[in-house]
Scaffold this motif. Structure first.
Motif, PDB file in Angstrom:
ATOM      1  N   MET A  59       0.768  -1.046   0.062  1.00 50.97           N
ATOM      2  CA  MET A  59       0.092  -0.126  -0.032  1.00 50.97           C
ATOM      3  C   MET A  59       0.841   1.530   0.093  1.00 50.97           C
ATOM      4  N   SER A  60       1.987   1.271   0.601  1.00 43.98           N
ATOM      5  CA  SER A  60       2.876   2.517   0.613  1.00 43.98           C
ATOM      6  C   SER A  60       3.570   2.316  -0.571  1.00 43.98           C
ATOM      7  N   ALA A  61       3.769   1.184  -1.568  1.00 41.73           N
ATOM      8  CA  ALA A  61       4.218   1.411  -2.840  1.00 41.73           C
ATOM      9  C   ALA A  61       3.276   2.068  -3.830  1.00 41.73           C
ATOM     10  N   LEU A  62       1.906   1.708  -3.638  1.00 46.90           N
ATOM     11  CA  LEU A  62       1.102   1.996  -4.380  1.00 46.90           C
ATOM     12  C   LEU A  62       0.876   3.725  -4.349  1.00 46.90           C
ATOM     13  N   LEU A  63       1.026   4.167  -2.911  1.00 45.55           N
ATOM     14  CA  LEU A  63       0.835   5.477  -2.914  1.00 45.55           C
ATOM     15  C   LEU A  63       1.964   6.464  -3.886  1.00 45.55           C
ATOM     16  N   SER A  64       2.956   5.627  -4.071  1.00 45.53           N
ATOM     17  CA  SER A  64       4.119   6.465  -4.686  1.00 45.53           C
ATOM     18  C   SER A  64       4.138   6.267  -6.518  1.00 45.53           C
ATOM     19  N   PHE A  65       3.409   5.309  -6.813  1.00 43.89           N
ATOM     20  CA  PHE A  65       3.338   4.791  -8.095  1.00 43.89           C
ATOM     21  C   PHE A  65       3.003   5.890  -9.270  1.00 43.89           C
ATOM     22  N   GLY A  66       2.155   6.811  -8.684  1.00 39.52           N
ATOM     23  CA  GLY A  66       1.668   7.957  -9.645  1.00 39.52           C
ATOM     24  C   GLY A  66       2.528   9.016  -9.929  1.00 39.52           C
ATOM     25  N   HIS A  67       3.776   8.887  -8.911  1.00 39.67           N
ATOM     26  CA  HIS A  67       4.936  10.088  -9.123  1.00 39.67           C
ATOM     27  C   HIS A  67       6.024   9.753  -9.861  1.00 39.67           C
ATOM     28  N   ILE A  68       6.065   8.238 -10.303  1.00 44.33           N
ATOM     29  CA  ILE A  68       7.161   7.861 -11.129  1.00 44.33           C
ATOM     30  C   ILE A  68       7.467   8.555 -12.338  1.00 44.33           C
ATOM     31  N   PHE A  69       6.340   8.971 -13.279  1.00 47.47           N
ATOM     32  CA  PHE A  69       6.552   9.769 -14.465  1.00 47.47           C
ATOM     33  C   PHE A  69       5.759  11.202 -14.480  1.00 47.47           C
ATOM     34  N   SER A  70       5.157  11.253 -13.501  1.00 45.72           N
ATOM     35  CA  SER A  70       4.080  12.409 -13.739  1.00 45.72           C
ATOM     36  C   SER A  70       4.875  13.590 -13.896  1.00 45.72           C
ATOM     37  N   LYS A  95      14.516   4.854 -14.828  1.00 48.02           N
ATOM     38  CA  LYS A  95      13.479   5.026 -13.801  1.00 48.02           C
ATOM     39  C   LYS A  95      13.105   3.799 -12.800  1.00 48.02           C
ATOM     40  N   PHE A  96      12.948   2.917 -13.544  1.00 47.02           N
ATOM     41  CA  PHE A  96      12.755   1.421 -12.791  1.00 47.02           C
ATOM     42  C   PHE A  96      13.826   1.286 -11.592  1.00 47.02           C
ATOM     43  N   ILE A 144       5.701   0.855 -12.191  1.00 52.43           N
ATOM     44  CA  ILE A 144       6.237   1.605 -13.822  1.00 52.43           C
ATOM     45  C   ILE A 144       5.107   1.693 -14.660  1.00 52.43           C
ATOM     46  N   PHE A 145       4.575   0.467 -14.983  1.00 52.07           N
ATOM     47  CA  PHE A 145       3.838   0.430 -16.008  1.00 52.07           C
ATOM     48  C   PHE A 145       2.666   0.887 -15.657  1.00 52.07           C
ATOM     49  N   ALA A 146       2.069   1.103 -14.714  1.00 49.30           N
ATOM     50  CA  ALA A 146       0.836   1.891 -14.355  1.00 49.30           C
ATOM     51  C   ALA A 146       1.104   3.401 -14.302  1.00 49.30           C
ATOM     52  N   SER A 147       2.405   3.546 -13.911  1.00 52.05           N
ATOM     53  CA  SER A 147       2.715   5.100 -14.136  1.00 52.05           C
ATOM     54  C   SER A 147       2.662   5.517 -15.490  1.00 52.05           C
ATOM     55  N   ALA A 148       3.238   4.665 -16.459  1.00 58.65           N
ATOM     56  CA  ALA A 148       3.475   5.072 -17.608  1.00 58.65           C
ATOM     57  C   ALA A 148       2.159   5.219 -18.395  1.00 58.65           C
ATOM     58  N   VAL A 204       7.802  -8.414 -18.776  1.00 60.71           N
ATOM     59  CA  VAL A 204       6.623  -7.893 -19.621  1.00 60.71           C
ATOM     60  C   VAL A 204       6.222  -6.676 -19.019  1.00 60.71           C
ATOM     61  N   ALA A 205       6.166  -6.040 -17.855  1.00 58.53           N
ATOM     62  CA  ALA A 205       5.804  -4.743 -17.616  1.00 58.53           C
ATOM     63  C   ALA A 205       6.641  -3.466 -18.167  1.00 58.53           C
ATOM     64  N   ILE A 206       7.979  -3.816 -17.842  1.00 56.61           N
ATOM     65  CA  ILE A 206       8.958  -2.786 -18.544  1.00 56.61           C
ATOM     66  C   ILE A 206       8.698  -2.484 -19.992  1.00 56.61           C
ATOM     67  N   PRO A 207       8.939  -3.398 -20.857  1.00 59.43           N
ATOM     68  CA  PRO A 207       8.617  -3.095 -22.285  1.00 59.43           C
ATOM     69  C   PRO A 207       7.154  -2.569 -22.554  1.00 59.43           C
ATOM     70  N   ALA A 208       6.232  -2.884 -21.850  1.00 63.78           N
ATOM     71  CA  ALA A 208       4.874  -2.539 -21.752  1.00 63.78           C
ATOM     72  C   ALA A 208       4.727  -1.075 -21.476  1.00 63.78           C
ATOM     73  N   ALA A 209       5.844  -0.590 -20.290  1.00 61.78           N
ATOM     74  CA  ALA A 209       5.728   0.873 -19.979  1.00 61.78           C
ATOM     75  C   ALA A 209       6.223   1.562 -21.099  1.00 61.78           C
TER      76      ALA A 209
END
Length: 218
Positions: A59-70, A95-96, A144-148, A204-209
Motif C-alpha cells: 500500500m505504501s508502494a501504491l501511494l508512490s506509483f503515480g509520481h514515477i513519471f508524472s 526510472k525502474f 512503472i507500467f501503471a505510471s506510464a 513484461v511490464a517494463i517493455p509494456a511501459a
C-alpha cells in the motif's frame, strides 16, 4: 540503463524536502494502527505480522506509483529525454532502478524496525526481508507500467485498479514464503514463485511501459 538519469533521480529525491519519507510514514502508521486494533494478544500479532507487513509495504508502494513519471511528464523533462536520447526502454529501465533505490529500498530497510512491534523472531524477520526483497522487482515493474499508462491523467484510482490484480499473487506467495522459511528455507516453492513473478514482471511490464510512453508522445 543510464547512470546519469539514475543519479539525477536520487538527487531529486534527496532534495524533495522529505517527500520520499511519506511511504515510510504511511508504512509505520499502518502497522502501528494494526497493533492497536489487534490489542495485546502477542500470538495473534505474531501470526498476522507477515501479512500485515506485506500489506503495509504494497500500500505504501501504491501511494508512490503515480509520481514515477508524472513530474517529468508535466515539466517536459520526459519529452526532452526522449528527444535527445530516443531510447525509451533505456529511460524506463533507469526510472525502474531509481525508483527501487529511492522509494522501495527505504521501506525494505524499515522492516526490521517495524517487526519489533510484533515481537518476531530473527528467523521470521529474515524470511520476511528475503521475501520482500525478491518481490521488489515485480512491485516496481508493475508500478512503472501503471505510471506510464496513467501519466498526465492524475488518476490514483486507475493506478490501483491496474496494479492490484498483479500485486495480489505477490502478496499471496510473499506471505506463504515467510510461513515456510523456518522449515524449508530460501529454496521453498513460494520463494521460487516470487522469483518467477519478479522475472515475469520485469520481462513484461517494463517493455509494456516503454510502449505506453511511445504511444503517449505519438
Amino acid at each position: 540503463m543510464n547512470f546519469d538519469m539514475i543519479k539525477r533521480e536520487i538527487i531529486l529525491a534527496a532534495r524533495s524536502g522529505g517527500d520520499w519519507m511519506m511511504g515510510i510514514i504511511f508504512f509505520a502508521l499502518f502497522l502501528a494502527m494494526s497493533v492497536i486494533a489487534l490489542g495485546n494478544n502477542s500470538a495473534s500479532l505474531s501470526a498476522l505480522a507477515p501479512a500485515l507487513v506485506w500489506l503495509a509495504f504494497l500500500m505504501s508502494a501504491l501511494l508512490s506509483f503515480g509520481h514515477i513519471f508524472s513530474g517529468d511528464y508535466t515539466d517536459g523533462t520526459l519529452a526532452q529525454s526522449l528527444m535527445f536520447r530516443g531510447n525509451v526502454l533505456e529511460i524506463v529501465i533507469s526510472k525502474f532502478i531509481a525508483y527501487i533505490i529511492t522509494a522501495l529500498m527505504p521501506l525494505w530497510l524499515a522492516i526490521p524496525i517495524a517487526a519489533l512491534l510484533f515481537n518476531l523472531s530473527t528467523d521470521v524477520i529474515a524470511g520476511l526481508m528475503l521475501a520482500v526483497l525478491i518481490g521488489i522487482p515485480a512491485i516496481a515493474a508493475y508500478g512503472i507500467f501503471a505510471s506510464a499508462l496513467t501519466m498526465g491523467r492524475g488518476s490514483g484510482v486507475l493506478i490501483v485498479l491496474i496494479c492490484t490484480p498483479f500485486l495480489i499473487p505477490v502478496l499471496i506467495f510473499g506471505t506463504n514464503a515467510v510461513e515456510v522459511y523456518t522449515l524449508q528455507g530460501l529454496w521453498s516453492a513460494p520463494y521460487k514463485a516470487l522469483f518467477g513473478l519478479s522475472l515475469i514482471g520485469c520481462a513484461v511490464a517494463i517493455p509494456a511501459a516503454s510502449a505506453a510512453i511511445k504511444t503517449s508522445f505519438e
